[in-house]
Design a protein around this motif. Structure first.
Motif, PDB file in Angstrom:
ATOM      1  N   THR A 297       0.817  -1.209   0.000  1.00 46.10           N
ATOM      2  CA  THR A 297       0.000   0.000   0.000  1.00 46.10           C
ATOM      3  C   THR A 297       0.856   1.267   0.000  1.00 46.10           C
ATOM      4  O   THR A 297       0.553   2.221  -0.714  1.00 46.10           O
ATOM      5  CB  THR A 297      -0.952   0.002   1.216  1.00 46.10           C
ATOM      6  OG1 THR A 297      -1.575  -1.284   1.290  1.00 46.10           O
ATOM      7  CG2 THR A 297      -2.009   1.059   1.074  1.00 46.10           C
ATOM      8  N   HIS A 327      -8.722   1.126   3.323  1.00 45.57           N
ATOM      9  CA  HIS A 327      -7.696   1.851   2.571  1.00 45.57           C
ATOM     10  C   HIS A 327      -7.846   3.354   2.792  1.00 45.57           C
ATOM     11  O   HIS A 327      -6.871   4.073   2.935  1.00 45.57           O
ATOM     12  CB  HIS A 327      -7.835   1.577   1.068  1.00 45.57           C
ATOM     13  CG  HIS A 327      -7.074   0.368   0.619  1.00 45.57           C
ATOM     14  ND1 HIS A 327      -5.746   0.179   0.887  1.00 45.57           N
ATOM     15  CD2 HIS A 327      -7.454  -0.709  -0.101  1.00 45.57           C
ATOM     16  CE1 HIS A 327      -5.346  -0.961   0.354  1.00 45.57           C
ATOM     17  NE2 HIS A 327      -6.361  -1.522  -0.250  1.00 45.57           N
ATOM     18  N   ASP A 402      -6.398  -3.098  -6.313  1.00 45.82           N
ATOM     19  CA  ASP A 402      -5.969  -3.957  -5.223  1.00 45.82           C
ATOM     20  C   ASP A 402      -6.632  -5.313  -5.381  1.00 45.82           C
ATOM     21  O   ASP A 402      -7.799  -5.403  -5.733  1.00 45.82           O
ATOM     22  CB  ASP A 402      -6.382  -3.326  -3.884  1.00 45.82           C
ATOM     23  CG  ASP A 402      -5.603  -3.928  -2.721  1.00 45.82           C
ATOM     24  OD1 ASP A 402      -4.593  -4.616  -2.981  1.00 45.82           O
ATOM     25  OD2 ASP A 402      -6.002  -3.709  -1.573  1.00 45.82           O
ATOM     26  N   GLY A 576      -6.687  -7.661   3.152  1.00 50.25           N
ATOM     27  CA  GLY A 576      -6.154  -6.321   3.381  1.00 50.25           C
ATOM     28  C   GLY A 576      -6.493  -5.603   4.677  1.00 50.25           C
ATOM     29  O   GLY A 576      -5.973  -4.536   4.928  1.00 50.25           O
TER      30      GLY A 576
HETATM   31 MG    MG Z   1      -2.889  -4.370   1.328  1.00 51.76          MG
END
Ligand code: MG
Ligand code: ADP
Length: 721
Positions: A297, A327, A402, A576
């Motif tokens: 990231t 995110h 992603d 994630g």
């Molecule tokens: Mg990630």
């Protein structure tokens, strides 16, 4: 004279032609000749009947051992025939067909085809199709002289011997065919001519020539595929892109200055490559793969800031709302005052960071859309909502995707097209599922690949244990105690379950039980072993706002007044999610998850400096493949090793994902895993051909092969959508 394009009906007649079409979409002579045998039987060497599995549609060569005519209770008759190949025996069952006795006399040999089922604990074929070989005395007749008997992919309506006869008819009338493989490649790779290869694969004259024919035909598939990819890439590269570079003393510099850690060597290398590629006048296409927690990231954020520095916008597409929100939070935190353009205390160089998801209120969405269109939002993070038509960027310079395997090729294309009709954005895709290079190249189109192989320093490794809930129930009790201890030490814990609600009405196979459901487990834990800690739940059927609220409270940590200590959830947290204070995970019915899911899941813990612990709870029986899988996951933290294991256990089609390029359906012989070398050689050849002659004007036969591959991929796509 027939050639490859001759309609198949003109050779085999309307009836068989119709069957070939309805069963296998075979319409031309070439279609039939490319319907390759699945395997070959060597005359004399009988199949291993002992290895047949229930439900298999099989064709076996065997000898009739006995024929019994039996009376049924209700007055009818049944015919029980036993056939054997020397290693095992199989019953054939017919009802009210005593006349079969004259066909199926003991000693007769033949091919028998049908679906394997079980009756009275014995394997059998009910009403099989069969074709008897000529009498024993005639076994050496010309008809049966050839050593290899092709066995074709067949169906109930279209048996392998009908296909074989059709192939015979076609081959009898076929002359020299035009070879689609350029002669230089045939020479340099020492490959068989197409005409010979097509004969040999159906009627092998020896094992060696069969191998040679397969190699040659694999090349056909590999080259066509690689040419399609090379053309795609050639076209993409022909698009102009705006050169993006960092501004001296700009946002990126300010970001680097406030980063609380130093980038790993791997992160620095990838960052340099990306920076370089984005200054080119054509679009970057890069895949960044790296273990969960390897710090992808940050690399992506730096690329996004580079674009913002140069006046453009960057969009990050995430597969789920949870992940998009996550995110958004992580990036806003990393940027700090840099994400506050226009607000009090904002940095001069700041930019707007905007979230766009499907569950936002109308007002919030309207504002987000406005910020995107006006360019106020330098960084836009979102789910599929970003793909909608009304999302209109001011100047889209970079697309970051992603967990790309969750998206299809079309979705990437939709977002990329938002940069405008006259140019393309740079593209960075990220995945934590490591995959072999050739798989990546085939699944993701023509991407360059970077890998982050080291984890940032200071990470503690995750320890994983398997807990056998039925054999060692005390270990499970201990596990819940451990959860409470972990919480007492100020940490947080995930409990993962395979489903939300139990499916009472679902039929279960014998020996199977219901998967543990969140709705059942959560109250048990809350009123039982976890009664002293703060527990909450999260699953995919909750609204985006509710999920977000739970995730936010979990991220706030235990010190916060409305914090959550233990989060019981489904796999919505698989990808994630990043809460550094979470140190332990208990996965219930772990055998119901695949290897890569388990690896992804446990990557959620041990992200901070405290060591991580993952417990895989299972009731799978000893020596079952599921139990072996869990042992493998527990034994290593190496994602690449696990990916290799995963690929071994799964079919390649699953690896490519249903949404990926439809091209795989035309890979009949070539294996993306095992034929890496051929695919690589073919790639080099394809790039050379396309750079010389992108329209393939000098290679008409190859151009047709490529076109048919594209048509097939398109047809698949249409079928799916
Ligand atoms: Mg990630
Ligand atoms: P990935 O997306 O590859 O799974 P992330 O980018 O989410 O990993 O990084 C995981 C965590 O590690 C984040 O909290 C991030 O801030 C942190 N991190 C990233 N790079 C470094 C580094 N070089 N040193 C220390 N921590 C890092």
């Amino acid at each position: 004279m027939t050639d490859l394009s001759t309609p198949i009906t003109t050779v085999v007649g309307a009836k068989t032609g119709a069957l070939l079409k309805s069963e296998f979409e075979i319409e031309s002579v070439e279609d039939l000749l490319r319907h390759y045998p699945r395997r070959y039987e060597q005359r004399g060497a009988l199949t291993d009947l002992g290895s047949l599995e229930i439900g298999d549609h099989v064709t076996v060569q065997a000898q009739v051992k006995s024929f019994k005519n039996l009376k049924n209770a209700k007055g009818g008759t049944r015919q029980e025939v036993v056939i054997s190949d020397g290693t095992g025996s199989l019953a054939l069952m017919f009802f009210n067909q005593h006349w079969r006795e004259k066909d199926l006399a003991p000693g007769r040999q033949g091919l028998f085809a049908g679906q394997v089922s079980v009756f009275n604990n014995k394997r059998q074929l009910t009403h099989p199709e069969y074709e008897l070989l000529a009498d024993f005395t005639e076994v050496n007749a010309d008809d049966y002289a050839e050593a290899f008997l092709p066995v074709y992919p067949a169906t109930k309506k279209l048996q392998t011997w009908t296909i074989e006869r059709s192939v015979d008819l076609v081959l009898a009338g076929l002359g020299e065919v035009e070879d689609s493989l350029p002669v230089e490649i045939r020479k340099s790779q020492n490959l068989m001519d197409l005409t010979i290869a097509l004969r040999e694969i159906h009627k092998p004259s020896s094992l060696e020539s069969l191998d040679a024919s397969r190699l040659r035909l694999k090349w056909d598939e590999a080259l066509a595929l690689q040419v399609v990819l090379a053309i795609q890439r050639h076209e993409e590269e022909a698009w102009p892109a705006i050169s993006r570079s960092e501004k001296p003393d700009g946002l990126l510099a300010a970001f680097d200055a406030r980063l609380p850690f130093t980038l790993t060597k791997g992160q620095q290398d990838v960052a340099k490559t990306i920076a370089q590629e984005m200054t080119a006048g054509h679009p970057m296409h890069r895949l960044l793969q790296g273990e969960v927690g390897s710090g992808k990231t940050v690399v992506a954020v730096r690329a996004m800031l580079t674009v913002v520095d140069s006046g453009g916008q960057a969009a990050l597409l995430a597969p789920t709302e949870v992940l998009a929100a996550q995110h958004f939070r992580a990036i806003t935190n990393l940027l700090g005052p840099l994400a506050q353009r226009g607000r009090l205390g904002a940095h001069d160089e700041g930019t707007g960071v905007t979230l766009l998801t499907g569950s936002m209120t109308t007002a919030a969405r309207r504002q987000a859309l406005l910020d995107i269109t006006s360019g106020q939002a330098g960084i836009v993070i979102g789910t599929h909502a970003l793909l909608e038509e009304r999302v209109d960027f001011f100047d889209l310079g970079l697309v970051v995707i992603d967990e790309q395997h969750r998206f299809g090729v079309e979705q990437r294309a939709t977002l990329v097209a938002k940069a405008g009709s006259d140019r393309r954005p740079h593209v960075l895709v990220m995945t934590a599922t490591p995959i072999p290079r050739t798989v990546a190249m085939t699944a993701f189109g023509a991407l360059d690949i970077s890998t982050l192989s080291e984890l940032p320093a200071g990470r503690s490794p995750i320890t994983t244990h398997v807990i056998l809930a039925t054999e060692q129930p005390s270990h499970l009790t201990r596990a819940w105690e451990r959860v409470v201890e972990e919480v007492a030490a100020g940490h947080q814990v995930y409990v993962v379950v395979p489903r939300i609600a139990s499916q009472e009405d679902k039929e279960l196979a014998p020996g199977q039980r219901q998967a543990i459901a969140l709705e059942d487990l959560a109250p048990q834990l809350i009123s039982g072993p976890l009664s002293g800690v703060r527990v909450d739940v999260m699953h995919g059927q909750m609204s985006g706002a509710d999920k977000d609220d739970v995730m936010q409270r979990f991220a706030n940590g235990p010190a916060h007044s409305d914090g959550i200590d233990v989060l019981i959830s489904t796999t919505v947290i698989e990808v994630g999610v990043d809460v550094a204070n979470a140190t332990m995970m208990v996965i219930m019915d772990a055998d119901r998850f695949g290897i890569s899911s388990l690896h992804q899941l446990r990557g959620r813990v041990g992200r901070g400096s405290a060591p991580g612990l993952c417990l895989l709870v299972t009731e799978a029986p000893p020596f079952s493949p599921a139990r072996e899988r869990l042992a493998a996951v527990a034994s290593t933290n190496d994602g690449f090793e696990l990916a290799a294991l995963d690929l071994e256990q799964r079919r390649e089609g699953d690896v490519l994902g249903r949404n990926q390029s439809g091209a795989r359906s035309s890979l009949k012989l070539v294996s993306i895993l095992r034929d890496e070398e051929i695919l690589e050689q073919a790639r080099i050849a394809a790039v050379a051909i396309v750079s010389r002659d992108p329209e393939l004007v000098t290679q008409p036969a190859l151009a047709r092969a490529v076109q048919s591959l594209i048509d097939q991929a398109r047809a698949e796509f249409v079928k799916k959508s």
